[in-house]
Design an enzyme around this catalytic site. Structure first.
Site, short mmCIF file in Angstrom:
data_model
loop_
_atom_site.label_atom_id
_atom_site.label_comp_id
_atom_site.label_asym_id
_atom_site.label_seq_id
_atom_site.Cartn_x
_atom_site.Cartn_y
_atom_site.Cartn_z
N SER A 125 -8.35 15.63 -8.35
CA SER A 125 -8.62 14.26 -8.80
C SER A 125 -10.08 14.00 -9.17
O SER A 125 -10.39 12.92 -9.69
CB SER A 125 -8.19 13.26 -7.74
OG SER A 125 -6.79 13.16 -7.78
N LYS A 177 -10.63 12.81 -12.57
CA LYS A 177 -10.30 11.45 -13.02
C LYS A 177 -11.51 10.73 -13.63
O LYS A 177 -11.39 10.10 -14.68
CB LYS A 177 -9.64 10.64 -11.90
CG LYS A 177 -8.18 11.09 -11.67
CD LYS A 177 -7.53 10.45 -10.46
CE LYS A 177 -6.06 10.83 -10.40
NZ LYS A 177 -5.57 11.12 -9.07
N TYR A 196 -2.13 16.59 -17.89
CA TYR A 196 -2.66 16.09 -16.62
C TYR A 196 -2.75 17.22 -15.58
O TYR A 196 -3.76 17.36 -14.90
CB TYR A 196 -1.76 14.94 -16.11
CG TYR A 196 -2.13 14.48 -14.71
CD1 TYR A 196 -3.26 13.70 -14.49
CD2 TYR A 196 -1.35 14.85 -13.62
CE1 TYR A 196 -3.60 13.30 -13.20
CE2 TYR A 196 -1.69 14.45 -12.34
CZ TYR A 196 -2.81 13.68 -12.13
OH TYR A 196 -3.16 13.30 -10.85
N TYR A 238 -9.51 6.61 -2.80
CA TYR A 238 -8.18 6.00 -2.66
C TYR A 238 -8.20 4.86 -1.65
O TYR A 238 -9.13 4.08 -1.62
CB TYR A 238 -7.12 7.06 -2.25
CG TYR A 238 -7.17 8.26 -3.12
CD1 TYR A 238 -6.90 8.14 -4.48
CD2 TYR A 238 -7.52 9.50 -2.62
CE1 TYR A 238 -6.96 9.24 -5.31
CE2 TYR A 238 -7.58 10.60 -3.45
CZ TYR A 238 -7.29 10.45 -4.79
OH TYR A 238 -7.36 11.53 -5.60
N VAL A 258 -7.64 16.68 -3.91
CA VAL A 258 -6.89 17.37 -2.86
C VAL A 258 -7.22 18.86 -2.78
O VAL A 258 -6.76 19.55 -1.87
CB VAL A 258 -5.36 17.17 -2.97
CG1 VAL A 258 -4.96 15.76 -2.61
CG2 VAL A 258 -4.83 17.58 -4.33
N1 GLN Z 1 -3.17 17.02 -9.05
C1 GLN Z 1 -3.08 16.16 -7.91
C2 GLN Z 1 -1.90 15.22 -8.03
O1 GLN Z 1 -1.72 14.63 -9.03
C3 GLN Z 1 -4.33 15.38 -7.77
C4 GLN Z 1 -4.31 14.42 -6.60
C5 GLN Z 1 -5.58 14.38 -5.82
O2 GLN Z 1 -6.47 15.21 -5.98
N2 GLN Z 1 -5.66 13.44 -4.95
O3 GLN Z 1 -1.13 15.05 -7.13
#
Ligand code: GLN
Length: 305
Positions: free
Chosen positions: A61, A64, A189, A241, A259
């Site tokens: 993420s 993003k 994505y 988050y 993650v």
């Molecule tokens: N690729 C992961 C997902 O979409 C990214 C989520 C994350 O890093 N929190 O679930």
């Protein structure tokens, strides 16, 4: 500074045992939770690092904010804002935000999956291949690292198992918020999330955001200062988050987690920080990584509050 980083890293090492690697993307389950690394890049060009700072991991993420930047550069602020809202959701990163049978652009946030998937559709390019090449180019420029590339194994792993993201994308489609073919958008994505980076890369990216869109030691502006402001503000409110409020109190600087265990942090005008530790807390943020940032912030008075 180097010895401070070593000291803090040793203090936080035991905490790596409390985190859990992400398992919902099977390839990430192979991560070594004992790893912990940090890279600090200051605006004067000095850099300091400790621990597993040279390890490579997938950006997840932390891509993003790059997707948001590219969407802003391609479409301008008004257009992006009309398609993806900016309010904190107070929900986990994979929440499906349907309220009273309505899903509106203002329910979306660029740092949460549904908003990020929508942003993928805003990036210019004749094909998703071309869009991906533009994202890769921008990431290499922001990180000043030509070696940023796709981790095929993680990409395939998430593409195989990412049904929650698939469900979200179909909902977006059903509510008229996603143009194009769902599988194509998702493929982009998943590839975006699977770019392989290091702590140094995240620190360099953070430094550009801290430096109003300019590469340090250069007059070259990669994007307008107002976009850095836009991204940093959203990182502050939503980058961690539903742990963003707690993070604001404990650390107090804009940051983005993934993650894969990475955290990119921005100390406006002063520094970019890259952290890696794949053991996550319950919200999907690097557990030891946050602890390390908290201690660093306390010692160097980095909190903007
Ligand atoms: N690729 C992961 C997902 O979409 C990214 C989520 C994350 O890093 N929190 O679930």
């Amino acid at each position: 500074m180097e010895s401070l980083l070593e000291e803090l890293l040793e203090e936080c090492r035991p905490c790596t045992r409390e985190g859990h690697v992400a398992t919902y993307i099977p390839e990430l389950a192979k991560g070594d939770p004992s790893q912990l690394g940090i890279y600090v890049l200051r605006s004067d060009g000095h850099h300091y690092q400790a621990g597993d700072w040279s390890a490579r991991f997938t950006i997840q993420s932390v891509v993003k904010p790059i997707l948001l930047l590219l969407a802003l550069m391609d479409n301008g602020e008004a257009c992006v804002r009309a398609r993806v809202g900016v309010e904190a959701t107070g929900k986990p990163f994979d929440a499906i935000n349907v309220t009273d049978q309505a899903l509106l652009s203002e329910h979306l946030n660029p740092m949460v999956n549904m908003g990020a998937i929508t942003m993928c559709t805003l990036i210019h390019g004749d094909s998703y291949e071309e869009k991906f090449q533009r994202l890769l180019e921008l990431t290499r420029t922001l990180t000043q690292d030509p070696e940023v590339c796709l981790d095929e194994a993680v990409y395939r792993s998430e593409k195989r198992t990412g049904n929650k993201n698939r469900a979200m994308a179909f909902l977006l489609k059903a509510y008229g918020l996603l143009d194009g073919e769902v599988e194509e958008v998702l493929d982009f994505y998943f590839r975006a999330c699977s770019l392989s980076v290091s702590c140094q890369d995240l620190a360099s990216m953070g430094m550009v955001l801290a430096n109003h869109g300019r590469l340090p030691h250069s007059e070259q502006s990669l994007f307008p200062a107002q976009y850095a402001n836009y991204v940093n503000a959203i990182l502050m409110t939503c980058g961690m988050y539903d742990g963003s409020g707690d993070f604001a109190i404990r650390v107090g600087i804009p940051a983005k987690s993934g993650v894969g265990g990475g955290i990119m942090a921005v100390v406006p005008t002063q520094m970019g920080i890259g952290i890696f530790s794949p053991g996550l807390d319950q919200k999907g943020n690097s557990l030891a990584g946050i602890q390390l940032l908290e201690r660093l912030s306390n010692r160097l008075y980095l909190s903007i509050f």
